[in-house]
Scaffold this active site. Structure first.
Site, PDB file in Angstrom:
ATOM      1  CG  ASP A 471       9.143  52.562   8.667  1.00 26.73           C
ATOM      2  OD1 ASP A 471       9.486  52.053   7.697  1.00 26.73           O
ATOM      3  OD2 ASP A 471       9.562  53.484   9.234  1.00 26.73           O
ATOM      4  CG  ASP A 531      13.022  57.257   4.178  1.00 29.90           C
ATOM      5  OD1 ASP A 531      11.792  57.472   4.250  1.00 29.90           O
ATOM      6  OD2 ASP A 531      13.715  56.880   5.015  1.00 29.90           O
TER       7      ASP A 531
END
Ligand code: DGJ
Length: 764
Positions: A471, A531
């Site tokens: 990430d 997301d």
């Protein structure tokens, strides 16, 4: 295949030709990029400037037709009569240098010419043409590389300083080309939870630019873009597609000249860019990708998908099935311990998941996003048996183990930062610009890169880890060449960690799709798209990405409804149906599911696994669909899977026809809608009319029934010829307010179906 004849260069494949030639004056004249032609066609394809245009600035006044400003070119100079945007800018101290590169010679290599600078590169090129150009007045050599990959070609440039002076490169594009004609530019833009929105802009006299200056390829403007000729549609017309094998600041522009030439170029963003080119040094650009299709956007996507699956994805993962994963993030966030995780893992396994991903929060003092980032020692309160023990327990359940890292960033409230504050990127004399309570580590520094490689390696060696989610959750403050060096540092780190571990499935993520690019895909076979997992939003996000990237590389998860990002409630069936067109995962609190939902998820995973190859690697197309609907299809030798998705449905919806593509007109196919169910509660008060006895729709009896029982929905099973299915078949009716019928589609808003279409044996 690459052929050369009398100064004409031809890259030729079954679906396209790319031709250019060295003119008598040594300029590289672009001749053609489009439908396959013959090298002998060069004279017919060359533009005819006649006596030239007025106001021409040319190296030979007697021949106005030599004006570089009005020739279609493969590269442009500076200050030498081509007044269109230049593809390069070189300075000597504070003096910009004129540049005029002329053809010197060429070489053809089998395969790919390797980049030296550490930039990633597509693998398995068929042949490479290297054309060398020199500037008559400057000791600079420019080499233009063209590699034939069958479905697409790549281009890149290398600029060598042959002088004894240090020069600076302020701009050097990977490629530049002048196409004759009028085009519409399609870009894929957005922001956090709104990635890859498709925008169409006509290319006219004013320059249009697609650029990122955030330090990364960004969710604002994906580096990939398209140029479509007039009248192009999903299945017809001329479409060009372009992309860059790069994860940093990028730039592309398109502009149509007065004479009707559309100049297009792409490379590292020149914004605040200034790279030192030492004597003898070479500046290498990232590799650019160029594709053409005469069969519309779907044809273009097919070329790009084949290229990504076959040449960009790391070799160990090319066409290798991606596991169905369960990720604990949306279900737990930071609030978990081993007991809770194992309970979820047990449920995930029962549903059919193959991999359990432990996301953020497993290390140091990382109990929120405010602290602990950078300290990759396991949090023993949460995981008393360590990662090895936890992975062992998962293995006992029959699940593989995957783990989250965010190695490029650090919380100021962390042991790492306290020990090495200078490892984070600061701007001298200025306050730090924080984002999500973090700073980026300076990957230009060797010590930082070594720390990341060592700390991640130690963790990877401590347990049986089969998957890593890498990430990165902020933008950079580095600009220009510094941002470029950071990206080179990132590639170095990724290569050192993952090259020795080719079987670890790496999924890259950057607050969702903030770094969805071909550079990252060279290391990570899949990328977390966004997301935002609301399926209606995902139709746009995955739909936008589908123009340039194959389904296999899109991480696509089913999450809870109402959605955390939109508060929209959507049917579980649609959340599954949209995620099937990607690398499927689940990311929700499985413990909070009603039994009927748990059964539905189990059925979804079983269905996906049965058709995984087609979903992940089948030929993808965007289908024509009725107003307000979206149609997607994947096709393999075995079957065709077509998904139709609706938005808001009107009362008493009208009759529609659905069209699929790519079938054989004369063959007969069996068409079955994936079995889906409805919850009793989906009918609200209407449920009292369905029940043989009198019940209170809000009473305990029906609340219990809602959790336990499902009603069949939209059963369809019929046969038809390919001709009929492609002309448009009438699907089962949508709910019309007159009663429940198990053979109609009763989902209401945001409903969807997947049709499995397979050839009927014995019918020719
Ligand atoms: C941002 C990612 O996009 C999410 O999926 C999750 O991994 C969080 N970071 C964790 O902090």
């Amino acid at each position: 295949m690459i052929e050369v004849q009398n100064g004409v260069f031809h890259l030729r494949e079954s679906g396209w030709s790319y031709l250019f030639r060295a003119t008598e004056r040594g300029l590289l004249e672009h001749l053609h990029f489009g439908a396959p032609v013959s090298i002998q066609d060069a004279p017919a394809l060359a533009v005819k400037p006649g006596m030239g245009w007025g106001m021409a600035v040319t190296p030979d006044e007697a021949d106005g037709a030599l004006c570089p400003d009005t020739l279609p070119l493969e590269w442009s100079g500076a200050g030498r009569g081509d007044y269109r945007e230049s593809s390069m800018e070189v300075w000597d101290g504070d003096v910009p240098l004129p540049a005029e590169f002329r053809y010197a010679d060429y070489q053809i290599f089998e395969g790919t010419a390797r980049l030296q600078s550490g930039l990633p590169q597509a693998g398995g090129g068929l042949q490479t043409l290297a054309v060398t150009l020199r500037d008559g007045a400057l000791p600079l050599t420019l080499t233009l590389y063209y590699t034939d990959f069958g479905g697409v070609l790549t281009r890149r440039a290398a600029l060598k300083n042959e002088s004894h002076r240090t020069l600076t490169v302020r701009k050097c594009m990977s490629w530049c080309v002048d196409l004759v004609g009028e085009y519409q530019l399609t870009t894929f833009d957005g922001g956090w939870i709104g990635e890859a929105r498709r925008h169409v802009t006509p290319v006219e006299a004013a320059r249009v630019v697609n650029e990122s200056t955030t330090g990364f390829s960004s969710n604002r403007h994906n580096p990939g873009f398209l140029l479509a000729g007039k009248g192009a549609g999903e299945d017809c017309g001329d479409v060009y597609g372009f992309n860059l094998v790069y994860s940093g600041n990028h730039y592309a522009s398109a502009q149509r000249s007065f004479q009707g030439l559309t100049r297009v170029m792409q490379g590292v963003s020149p914004a605040l860019f200034c790279a030192v080119l030492a004597p003898g040094g070479t500046f290498e650009t990232p590799e650019g990708v160029l594709a053409y299709s005469g069969a519309g956007f779907n044809g273009l996507s097919a070329a790009m998908h084949g290229f990504v699956n076959g040449h960009i994805i790391p070799p160990a993962w090319r066409y290798r099935p991606r596991p169905v994963l369960f990720n604990d993030w949306e279900g737990c966030m930071f609030d978990f311990d081993q007991r809770r995780l194992l309970e979820l893992a047990g449920r995930a396994k029962k549903q059919g998941a193959e991999l359990f991903v432990l996301d953020d929060g497993w290390f140091g003092a990382r109990n929120s996003d405010r602290a602990g980032l950078g300290d990759y020692g396991v949090n023993e309160k949460k995981l008393p048996e360590g990662l090895g023990g936890f992975a062992g327990k998962l293995a006992g359940l029959g699940l593989n183990f995957g783990l989250w890292f965010e190695p490029e960033a650090v919380n100021p409230d962390s042991g790492l930062y306290r020990a090495h504050p200078d490892w984070a990127i600061h701007q001298p004399g200025r306050s730090d610009l924080l984002s999500r309570h973090e700073l980026l580590l300076d990957l230009r520094k060797e010590a930082v890169r070594d720390y990341i490689v060592d700390s991640v390696t130690e963790v990877l060696n401590s347990a049986d880890i089969r998957y890593v989610k890498w990430d990165m959750n902020r933008q950079s403050v580095l600009t220009g060449a510094a941002a470029h060096e950071y990206i080179l540092g990132l590639y170095d780190v990724l290569r050192r960690i993952f090259a020795p571990r080719p079987d670890i499935l790496l999924e890259s993520c950057s607050s969702g799709g903030n770094r969805f690019d071909l550079g990252m895909l060279c290391f990570s076979p899949q990328i977390w798209c966004s997301d935002n997992t609301d399926p209606m939003e995902r139709l746009q996000i995955q739909g936008g990405l589908s123009y340039l990237y194959p389904q296999s590389c899109m991480g696509a998860h089913v999450s809870a409804a109402p959605h955390a990002q939109t508060l929209r409630a959507t049917p579980l069936s649609t959340r599954g149906n949209v995620s099937f067109f990607g690398a499927l995962g689940y990311e929700l609190d499985l413990k909070a599911l009603r039994p009927v939902e748990a059964r539905e998820i189990k059925a979804q995973i079983a269905f996906y696994k049965a058709h995984r190859d087609t979903f992940q690697f089948g030929a993808f197309s965007r289908l024509p669909a009725p107003e307000g609907w979206t149609g997607w299809q994947v096709r393999s030798e075995r079957e065709t899977l077509a998904g139709f998705f609706r938005g808001l449905v009107p009362a008493a919806p009208g009759i529609v026809k659905l069209r699929v593509s790519g079938l054989d007109n004369n063959r007969r196919y069996r068409v079955r809608a994936r079995p889906q169910t409805l919850r009793v509660g989906d009918f609200g008060n209407l449920v009292k009319y369905l029940s043989p006895v009198r019940v209170n729709p809000d009473g305990p009896l029906l609340r219990a029934a809602d959790g336990l029982y499902a009603l069949p929905d939209g059963r369809e099973d019929f046969t038809a010829t390919g001709a009929a299915l492609m002309a448009g078949f009438a699907p089962a009716a949508l709910f019309t307010g007159t009663g429940y019928d198990k053979n109609s589609h009763n989902q209401g808003d945001f409903g969807s179906e997947i049709y499995v279409i397979s050839e009927e044996r014995g019918h020719d």
